[in-house]
Scaffold this active site. Structure first.
Site, short mmCIF file in Angstrom:
data_model
loop_
_atom_site.label_atom_id
_atom_site.label_comp_id
_atom_site.label_asym_id
_atom_site.label_seq_id
_atom_site.Cartn_x
_atom_site.Cartn_y
_atom_site.Cartn_z
N ARG A 16 0.85 -1.21 0.00
CA ARG A 16 0.00 0.00 0.00
C ARG A 16 0.87 1.25 0.00
O ARG A 16 0.58 2.23 -0.69
CB ARG A 16 -0.91 0.00 1.23
CG ARG A 16 -2.00 -1.05 1.17
CD ARG A 16 -2.81 -1.06 2.46
NE ARG A 16 -3.74 -2.18 2.46
CZ ARG A 16 -4.01 -2.94 3.50
NH1 ARG A 16 -3.44 -2.70 4.67
NH2 ARG A 16 -4.86 -3.92 3.41
N PHE A 60 -11.01 -5.68 -5.98
CA PHE A 60 -10.96 -6.57 -4.81
C PHE A 60 -10.44 -5.75 -3.61
O PHE A 60 -9.48 -6.12 -2.95
CB PHE A 60 -10.05 -7.79 -5.05
CG PHE A 60 -10.36 -8.55 -6.31
CD1 PHE A 60 -11.34 -9.55 -6.31
CD2 PHE A 60 -9.69 -8.28 -7.50
CE1 PHE A 60 -11.62 -10.26 -7.47
CE2 PHE A 60 -9.97 -8.98 -8.67
CZ PHE A 60 -10.93 -9.99 -8.65
N SER A 91 -17.02 -7.39 -4.15
CA SER A 91 -18.34 -8.02 -4.23
C SER A 91 -19.03 -8.10 -2.86
O SER A 91 -20.20 -8.45 -2.78
CB SER A 91 -18.21 -9.43 -4.82
OG SER A 91 -17.32 -10.19 -4.05
N CYS A 122 -2.36 -14.31 -3.65
CA CYS A 122 -2.11 -14.78 -2.28
C CYS A 122 -2.33 -16.29 -2.18
O CYS A 122 -2.51 -16.83 -1.09
CB CYS A 122 -2.98 -14.02 -1.29
SG CYS A 122 -4.73 -14.19 -1.61
N1 SAH Z 1 -6.87 -5.62 -1.28
C1 SAH Z 1 -7.56 -5.88 -0.06
C2 SAH Z 1 -7.65 -7.34 0.29
C3 SAH Z 1 -8.34 -8.20 -0.76
S1 SAH Z 1 -8.96 -9.72 -0.16
C4 SAH Z 1 -6.94 -5.07 1.07
O1 SAH Z 1 -5.90 -4.44 0.85
O2 SAH Z 1 -7.47 -5.09 2.19
C5 SAH Z 1 -9.95 -10.22 -1.48
C6 SAH Z 1 -11.28 -9.48 -1.61
O3 SAH Z 1 -11.89 -9.92 -2.82
C7 SAH Z 1 -12.29 -9.74 -0.52
O4 SAH Z 1 -12.65 -8.50 0.07
C8 SAH Z 1 -13.51 -10.36 -1.23
O5 SAH Z 1 -14.75 -9.87 -0.73
C9 SAH Z 1 -13.30 -9.88 -2.64
N2 SAH Z 1 -13.86 -10.70 -3.72
C10 SAH Z 1 -13.89 -12.04 -3.85
N3 SAH Z 1 -14.39 -12.39 -5.06
C11 SAH Z 1 -14.70 -11.23 -5.70
C12 SAH Z 1 -15.23 -10.90 -6.99
N4 SAH Z 1 -15.53 -11.85 -7.85
N5 SAH Z 1 -15.37 -9.61 -7.31
C13 SAH Z 1 -15.05 -8.64 -6.45
N6 SAH Z 1 -14.54 -8.87 -5.22
C14 SAH Z 1 -14.35 -10.15 -4.85
#
Ligand code: SAH
Length: 396
Positions: free
Chosen positions: A214, A230, A253, A340
């Site tokens: 970040r 995401f 999502s 991850c």
């Molecule tokens: N980048 C974030 C962590 C991501 S974790 C941070 O820095 O905190 C992955 C995320 O993907 C989760 O919040 C989950 O809700 C989301 N997710 C899972 N499948 C998804 C999809 N098809 N479209 C959008 N979001 C999704």
């Protein structure tokens, strides 16, 4: 209770690998229940290790290579050492960062245990029955090492501990300081404010493993139009806004996550007109993005492969997702892309992203290779602990 290994199967333990596979066992003396503490011996009777017994292909997860009792002193020493490593790395800084991962399983000599620290609140997740059964001792050791700064210890193992009869798998507080009754609180990371809700949020409440990535996004965000796919509670978005991004769009999502993003944007005092939240499928969202709209994208999906069997499908999914991002980013733009999935190693991920770039026909430079930070340490004898990897791409 004692476990004797087959002749020649002591090698990996002598090299401090912290697992005993069931195939290596010659004899089990006693009748250990899942989660019991067992001693492990070589075929010649020499002591090797002590650990938690479990049923499955990993039969023992090693807690110590010394013949010692797993008393209160053991837990205090291990947790104090984990804390001193975080302190030595300078992760927590007054007025800047007050949250970090205190215990990362095998990386901290405590296989099966995760403890995240949120400004006085410890959230633990046991990934083994042995750790689940040790939760009271772990809680007492946390009280000891943090003293009066400890506000609460919350056990959130219901989704992670292997579910077996006889275990009371209800999440809840193991300790709460007098007067502390919240299920969420504000933390600081990199000088930004975030609400963390450990009861309702995903995992322990916040993705602490992206702190340094970040900060890198922050360096590239000034004057740019940013898309955070995401986004969860908006970690990357807040850093980008703080750095002076023109506009940030955040997509996840999860409706709960998106409502936290809005709270975090407000908490940091950013003008709401600079940010838009989309509760949507990130892949479908990206399909509709006009080419060149964004000059910085963050792509941080959940683990596409949770086990080896899912590897080839996962690699194809990473390739498709990255091809979509690379094809849409503005000329001269940046893509921060992550995986991850523990079973997708650095090389495999780089190859998937390479194939994605090739598919788009655009010229792409790798500017940086990204990893998990120091509070998610990898035990050198247990390389399986490495899971987060990413690439910073420059797209011509
Ligand atoms: N980048 C974030 C962590 C991501 S974790 C941070 O820095 O905190 C992955 C995320 O993907 C989760 O919040 C989950 O809700 C989301 N997710 C899972 N499948 C998804 C999809 N098809 N479209 C959008 N979001 C999704």
């Amino acid at each position: 209770m004692k476990i004797y290994l087959k002749k020649g199967r002591e090698e990996s333990l002598l090299r401090f690998h912290p697992w005993v596979f069931s195939g290596a066992i010659a004899q089990i003396v006693g009748n250990p229940a899942e989660g019991d503490i067992v001693q492990v011996f070589a075929s010649d009777g020499s002591f090797l290790a002590i650990g938690h017994y479990q049923i499955g292909s990993i039969a023992v997860r090693v807690l110590s290579f010394d013949s010692e009792s797993l008393s209160a002193d053991f837990w205090e020493r291990r947790l104090a050492e984990a804390l001193s490593v975080r302190t030595a790395c300078g992760i927590a800084r007054e007025g800047v960062t007050n949250c970090y991962r205190l215990v990362y399983g095998e990386g901290d000599g405590l296989p099966g245990l995760i403890v995240d620290y949120y400004d006085g609140v410890c959230v633990m997740q046991a990934h083994s029955v042995g750790m689940f059964r040790a939760k009271k001792q772990i809680c007492q050791a946390l009280q000891k090492i943090y003293g009066p700064t400890l506000k609460a210890v919350y056990d959130k193992s219901s989704g992670t501990a292997p579910f077996k009869a006889g275990l009371d798998l209800v999440d809840g507080y193991l300790y709460r300081a007098e007067g502390f009754s919240d299920d969420e609180q504000e933390v600081l990371e990199g000088g930004h404010r975030f609400l963390v809700n450990w009861t309702e949020g995903q995992k322990t409440g916040f993705f602490l493993d992206q702190r340094e990535n970040r900060a890198l996004v922050e360096q590239f965000s000034a004057g740019r139009n940013v898309l955070n796919l995401f986004c969860y509670t908006g970690g990357f978005s807040i850093y980008a806004l703080g750095a002076g991004a023109v506009h940030v769009d955040s997509v996840d999502s999860s409706a709960k996550a998106m409502s936290m993003v809005d709270k975090n944007v407000a908490l940091n005092g950013f003008d709401a007109s600079r940010h838009t939240s989309y509760c949507a499928d990130a892949i479908a969202f990206l399909r509709d993005v006009p080419e060149g709209k964004y000059d910085l994208m963050i792509v941080d999906p959940p683990a596409f492969a949770k086990h080896r069997g899912a590897l080839s499908n996962a690699l194809r999914a990473y390739q498709r997702l990255n091809a979509a991002a690379i094809s849409k980013v503005a000329p001269g733009g940046f893509v921060f892309t992550f995986s991850c999935s523990q079973v997708v190693d650095r090389e495999a991920f780089a190859l998937a992203v390479f194939s994605a770039a090739a598919q788009t026909g655009r010229r792409v430079r790798i500017l940086d290779r990204l990893l998990q930070p120091a509070d998610h340490p990898v035990n050198i004898y247990h390389p399986e602990g490495e899971y987060l990897k990413g690439l910073l791409l420059y797209v011509e």
